[in-house]
Design a protein around this motif. Structure first.
Motif: not given
Length: 353
Positions: A142-149, A169-172, A209-210
């Motif tokens: 989740c942290k990696r995907d949020l950083h990439a987004s 939405y996916t991160s939440k 971060e979100l």
């Protein structure tokens, strides 16, 4: 013959491999990604010898030879030092598990244990499906995907509202699952108090971060330019606003005056106005600071690919050095053997002479 029950389809693949090292040996670990129908994913780590053990348990029941054969072992090549051989074995194993996922053998107890699939697959979306290891894996993912987004958003690669909203939405959803799972692990005493505190702190930082990503997404969706004068400021401001509206024309003239206003303080040390800030009112100065911060964030994000590339190069150099050291050790060993043979040969020639 085995008797099987129906089961929801599960997607299996091996996206990458890694190297593990012990005191006297090194081996390759295959990262198996298990994707469930509800978009929940899980990573399982297995060695090639574990694949062989699993295949030996399935083969006696595979009368129709549904499954492909595993890649054969090699006495002359190693997946640790030979990248091409390692990649070919990864591709072969991926084909094997894909065929296994479509076969009835996926419901064997041994196969479920191999892929870490629980019996209550229908309830896999519940927080009970996340153990301590799965929790850490989902958190880092989740942290990696949020950083990439965030990188894609700031660089303009993900400019569509649909893509931004979907990633948010996916991160939440993943964050909510992590919070619920951590609460369950704490109630079950599966983690110590210190570990629970550490993971909760990690989740709080991820939530911050979100929120920052969501705020950045809204700011970029509605770009604002600094107003030329205080006349653009509405007559009333919200309680949380960092500035006060200027209502009279005399106040407007003072805010645009060439000398700094006595009512505006730039920091505790009363920094001097610059030619750029002197032309702006409080609203313009506030927005100018936000633009400067966003520019710095963008520059920092652009450095990430370069740093990652440097890391990959360093790891490749390290692997090459390890391989060269192993070759040098072999040469040294062979040299010692030849030296001993030469010494014995000289001794025999001396006796003959």
């Amino acid at each position: 013959m085995y008797a099987f029950a129906s089961m929801a389809p599960i997607q299996l693949k091996i996206p990458k491999t890694s190297q593990k090292q012990d005191e006297g040996s090194r081996w390759t670990v295959y990262h198996i990604e298990v994707s469930f129908p509800n978009n929940l994913r899980r990573i399982v780590f297995r060695r090639f010898s574990e694949f062989v053990s699993l295949d030996e348990k399935i083969r006696p029941f595979d009368d129709t030879e549904t499954l492909p054969n595993l890649p054969s072992k090699s006495w002359f090549q190693s997946t640790v030092t030979n990248e091409k051989f390692r990649e070919s074995r990864r591709v072969a194993l991926q084909g094997y598990i894909k065929a296994l996922s479509k076969s009835p053998w996926i419901e064997m107890k041994e196969v479920k244990s191999f892929f870490n699939i629980e019996d209550n697959t229908g309830n896999i979306t519940k927080e009970s499906s996340l153990g301590p290891v799965e929790w850490i894996q989902l958190f880092h993912e989740c942290k990696r995907d949020l950083h990439a987004s965030r990188v894609d958003l700031l660089s303009g690669k993900n400019s569509t509202i649909y893509g931004q909203t979907r990633s948010l939405y996916t991160s939440k959803r993943s964050t909510d699952l992590l919070y619920a799972s951590l609460h369950r692990l704490e109630q079950m005493n599966a983690l110590g108090p210190g570990e629970v505190f550490r993971r909760r702190d990690m989740l709080d930082k991820l939530s911050s971060e979100l929120v920052s990503y969501q705020r950045t997404m809204k700011n970029m969706a509605q770009p604002m330019s600094p107003p030329k004068s205080s006349a653009e400021v509405p007559a009333s401001s919200s309680p949380g606003s960092p500035f006060k509206p200027v209502s009279s024309s005399s106040d407007q003239q003072n805010s645009l005056h060439s000398t700094p206003s006595s009512n505006r303080v730039l920091g505790k040390s009363r920094s001097q106005e610059t030619p750029t800030t002197r032309k702006l009112d409080n609203v313009g100065l506030y927005q100018l600071q936000n633009q400067a911060l966003m520019s710095q964030d963008t520059q920092a994000e652009t450095l990430l690919p370069t740093i990652q590339r440097q890391k990959e190069i360093s790891m490749a150099i390290n692997n090459e050095v390890i391989e060269q050291n192993a070759m040098l050790d072999d040469v040294s060993h062979e040299t010692d053997l030849n030296r001993k043979k030469m010494r014995r040969t000289k001794d025999r020639l001396r006796r003959l002479g």
